[in-house]
Design a protein around this motif. Structure first.
Motif, PDB file in Angstrom:
ATOM      1  N   THR A  79      37.998  49.127  54.112  1.00  0.00           N
ATOM      2  CA  THR A  79      38.074  47.958  54.987  1.00  0.00           C
ATOM      3  C   THR A  79      38.680  46.767  54.251  1.00  0.00           C
ATOM      4  N   ALA A  80      38.280  46.582  52.975  1.00  0.00           N
ATOM      5  CA  ALA A  80      38.813  45.475  52.179  1.00  0.00           C
ATOM      6  C   ALA A  80      40.306  45.632  51.955  1.00  0.00           C
ATOM      7  N   VAL A  81      40.771  46.857  51.726  1.00  0.00           N
ATOM      8  CA  VAL A  81      42.201  47.101  51.528  1.00  0.00           C
ATOM      9  C   VAL A  81      42.982  46.748  52.795  1.00  0.00           C
ATOM     10  N   VAL A  82      42.485  47.199  53.952  1.00  0.00           N
ATOM     11  CA  VAL A  82      43.175  46.949  55.218  1.00  0.00           C
ATOM     12  C   VAL A  82      43.171  45.460  55.558  1.00  0.00           C
ATOM     13  N   LEU A  83      42.021  44.801  55.356  1.00  0.00           N
ATOM     14  CA  LEU A  83      41.950  43.364  55.621  1.00  0.00           C
ATOM     15  C   LEU A  83      42.864  42.590  54.674  1.00  0.00           C
ATOM     16  N   GLY A  84      42.887  43.010  53.413  1.00  0.00           N
ATOM     17  CA  GLY A  84      43.773  42.360  52.453  1.00  0.00           C
ATOM     18  C   GLY A  84      45.226  42.463  52.883  1.00  0.00           C
ATOM     19  N   PHE A  99      30.338  44.352  42.181  1.00  0.00           N
ATOM     20  CA  PHE A  99      30.800  44.832  43.479  1.00  0.00           C
ATOM     21  C   PHE A  99      31.714  43.813  44.159  1.00  0.00           C
ATOM     22  N   TRP A 100      31.377  42.512  44.047  1.00  0.00           N
ATOM     23  CA  TRP A 100      32.199  41.484  44.687  1.00  0.00           C
ATOM     24  C   TRP A 100      33.607  41.466  44.103  1.00  0.00           C
ATOM     25  N   LEU A 101      33.697  41.692  42.790  1.00  0.00           N
ATOM     26  CA  LEU A 101      35.008  41.708  42.143  1.00  0.00           C
ATOM     27  C   LEU A 101      35.798  42.943  42.578  1.00  0.00           C
ATOM     28  N   LEU A 102      35.086  44.039  42.808  1.00  0.00           N
ATOM     29  CA  LEU A 102      35.740  45.252  43.310  1.00  0.00           C
ATOM     30  C   LEU A 102      36.366  44.993  44.684  1.00  0.00           C
ATOM     31  N   LEU A 103      35.613  44.340  45.567  1.00  0.00           N
ATOM     32  CA  LEU A 103      36.143  44.065  46.906  1.00  0.00           C
ATOM     33  C   LEU A 103      37.332  43.109  46.846  1.00  0.00           C
ATOM     34  N   LEU A 104      37.261  42.113  45.959  1.00  0.00           N
ATOM     35  CA  LEU A 104      38.397  41.199  45.786  1.00  0.00           C
ATOM     36  C   LEU A 104      39.619  41.967  45.289  1.00  0.00           C
ATOM     37  N   GLY A 105      39.398  42.850  44.316  1.00  0.00           N
ATOM     38  CA  GLY A 105      40.495  43.671  43.809  1.00  0.00           C
ATOM     39  C   GLY A 105      41.084  44.549  44.897  1.00  0.00           C
ATOM     40  N   MET A 106      40.204  45.117  45.745  1.00  0.00           N
ATOM     41  CA  MET A 106      40.677  45.968  46.842  1.00  0.00           C
ATOM     42  C   MET A 106      41.522  45.167  47.831  1.00  0.00           C
ATOM     43  N   MET A 107      41.117  43.920  48.101  1.00  0.00           N
ATOM     44  CA  MET A 107      41.898  43.093  49.028  1.00  0.00           C
ATOM     45  C   MET A 107      43.292  42.811  48.461  1.00  0.00           C
ATOM     46  N   LEU A 108      43.351  42.481  47.169  1.00  0.00           N
ATOM     47  CA  LEU A 108      44.662  42.254  46.545  1.00  0.00           C
ATOM     48  C   LEU A 108      45.462  43.551  46.468  1.00  0.00           C
ATOM     49  N   PHE A 109      44.753  44.664  46.265  1.00  0.00           N
ATOM     50  CA  PHE A 109      45.396  45.977  46.262  1.00  0.00           C
ATOM     51  C   PHE A 109      46.087  46.232  47.605  1.00  0.00           C
ATOM     52  N   GLY A 110      45.510  45.670  48.677  1.00  0.00           N
ATOM     53  CA  GLY A 110      46.101  45.817  50.009  1.00  0.00           C
ATOM     54  C   GLY A 110      47.477  45.197  50.126  1.00  0.00           C
ATOM     55  N   SER A 111      47.847  44.351  49.145  1.00  0.00           N
ATOM     56  CA  SER A 111      49.201  43.785  49.141  1.00  0.00           C
ATOM     57  C   SER A 111      50.243  44.894  49.052  1.00  0.00           C
ATOM     58  N   GLY A 112      49.890  45.993  48.386  1.00  0.00           N
ATOM     59  CA  GLY A 112      50.810  47.128  48.313  1.00  0.00           C
ATOM     60  C   GLY A 112      51.116  47.674  49.692  1.00  0.00           C
ATOM     61  N   THR A 113      50.079  47.780  50.541  1.00  0.00           N
ATOM     62  CA  THR A 113      50.273  48.260  51.915  1.00  0.00           C
ATOM     63  C   THR A 113      51.111  47.277  52.719  1.00  0.00           C
ATOM     64  N   ALA A 114      50.792  45.975  52.593  1.00  0.00           N
ATOM     65  CA  ALA A 114      51.549  44.952  53.327  1.00  0.00           C
ATOM     66  C   ALA A 114      53.022  44.974  52.926  1.00  0.00           C
TER      67      ALA A 114
END
Length: 399
Positions: free
Chosen positions: A48-53, A97-112
């Motif tokens: 979810t964090a990746v997609v939202l990111g 865990f919070w840092l993991l979710l932040l990393g996942m959101m930035l990781f979503g930049s690859g998808t964008a």
């Protein structure tokens, strides 16, 4: 022509690398979230964090493309994805865990950035060949998406050899892949963004561009087709493995079906690109809608049968991938053709944002729907989303 060919070659290379980066990381993201949070329920937050990111970052990346050009937008986008992978590894090391979710959101930049590359492929290409150029760049994602998950085991072994958490090892490949993709796009030869009407610099924001597009029948149809295709595809894809496991199928079968689904999304995209250039982009969207209908009917039949069958599910998920490919390629081409240059790039960012945020929302809703009505309810829910696509499509035909 020579510059356009070079740009397309570089974009293809970037897409292959991006596919590797996304797939190698996402394959273990849920497992890392579960391990750090100590809860199975937390596993879903990673995706979810990746997609939202991806949804959140689509707009600023589009604004950067409008101001500085595609080269900088894509390079920054892939670089942010690499930074996200670094943060994920730091989160695992520090058990945050919070840092993991932040990393996942930035990781979503690859998808964008992966999605915005399809629009970059149409620049400096003759209008008659834009859909094919877009589809070939999308097709390149197939290579990376298939290769990426196969790096999970080597990545784990690499993590063990380096003395870090084995499951964070695959993100080393993500960092390398995103960095290479950024290097590819940094060498693109694209001119500065064109000015808007009367030579004035672009100032239109993504939401303002979306508002303008809503008053144009073809553009509105394209927006709804792209966003709906993404949300339907994600909802069905996410819930199919859960439904299969509930029916007693093995994870090996799940892997086969998801692989076939991904093949449907990307492998035949050049065919839809060719059809969009020959028959028209709007016609290809209607083809995609018809394919989605067939997929949901087959999925519903399997869900009400006495026993779920592998062959039916495989064909259904393959058709979902095909429908997505046709709607996204046809819709994206129609979007480019329907609006003026001064709002085109901001509008593209708004649409990519909507398709990712919408997918995240429907994926969250799909869990309770599956629990309430089973896989039949998932297919019915997805099919209902085709109604507005059909309505606005017929409306566009009348203009």
């Amino acid at each position: 022509m020579e510059i356009a060919f070079k740009n397309q070659t570089l974009l293809i290379g970037a897409q292959v690398m991006c596919g590797v980066g996304i797939a190698s990381g996402v394959a273990v993201g849920g497992l890392l979230a579960e391990e750090i949070a100590g809860s199975t329920a937390a596993a879903g937050f990673a995706q979810t964090a990746v997609v939202l990111g991806a949804g959140i970052l689509s707009v600023p990346l589009a604004q950067l493309a409008a101001k500085r050009g595609r080269r900088w937008s894509l390079t920054v986008g892939f670089s942010v994805g690499a930074a996200g992978a670094v943060l994920i590894m730091l989160a695992v090391a520090s058990v945050q865990f919070w840092l993991l979710l932040l990393g996942m959101m930035l990781f979503g930049s690859g998808t964008a950035t992966n999605l915005q590359s399809r629009y970059a492929a149409t620049e400096l290409v003759d209008v008659k060949n834009q859909a094919r150029a877009m589809s070939i760049v999308l097709w390149a994602t197939t290579v990376g998406s298939v290769a990426g998950p196969n790096l999970t085991d080597p990545g784990s072994r690499l993590g063990t050899a380096l003395g870090i958490e084995p499951l964070s090892g695959p993100y080393i490949f993500s960092i390398i892949a995103f960095a290479l993709a950024a290097l590819f796009t940094l060498t693109l030869r694209m001119g500065a963004p064109s000015a808007g009407r009367e030579g004035k610099p672009r100032t239109t924001g993504s939401m303002a561009a979306l508002g303008q597009a809503s008053h144009q029948a073809n553009a509105l149809f394209a927006v709804i087709a792209i966003v709906t295709a993404q949300t339907m595809m994600v909802a069905v894809m996410v819930m199919t493995p859960v439904s299969m496991v509930h029916d007693g199928m093995t994870l090996e079968f799940v892997g086969v079906i998801i692989s076939v689904h991904i093949m449907g999304m990307y492998a035949v995209s050049p065919l839809f690109g060719w059809l969009a250039d020959k028959l028209g982009a709007r016609s290809v969207v209607f083809i995609g809608v018809a394919i989605f209908v067939a997929a949901f009917i087959l999925g519903a039949i399997d869900s009400i049968a006495a026993h779920s069958e592998m062959i039916r599910l495989t064909i259904s998920l393959f058709l979902v991938g095909l429908g997505w490919s046709a709607c996204v390629i046809g819709g994206s081409t129609l979007l480019n053709q329907s609006v003026t240059s001064d709002i085109r790039i901001p509008l593209q960012g708004a649409v990519d944002s909507l398709m990712n945020v919408g997918a995240a929302a429907l994926a969250a809703l799909a869990g309770p729907v599956l629990a309430f009505g089973g896989f039949l309810a998932i297919n019915v829910m997805a099919a209902c989303l085709l109604v507005p696509v059909g309505y606005f499509g017929l409306r566009a035909l009348g203009r």
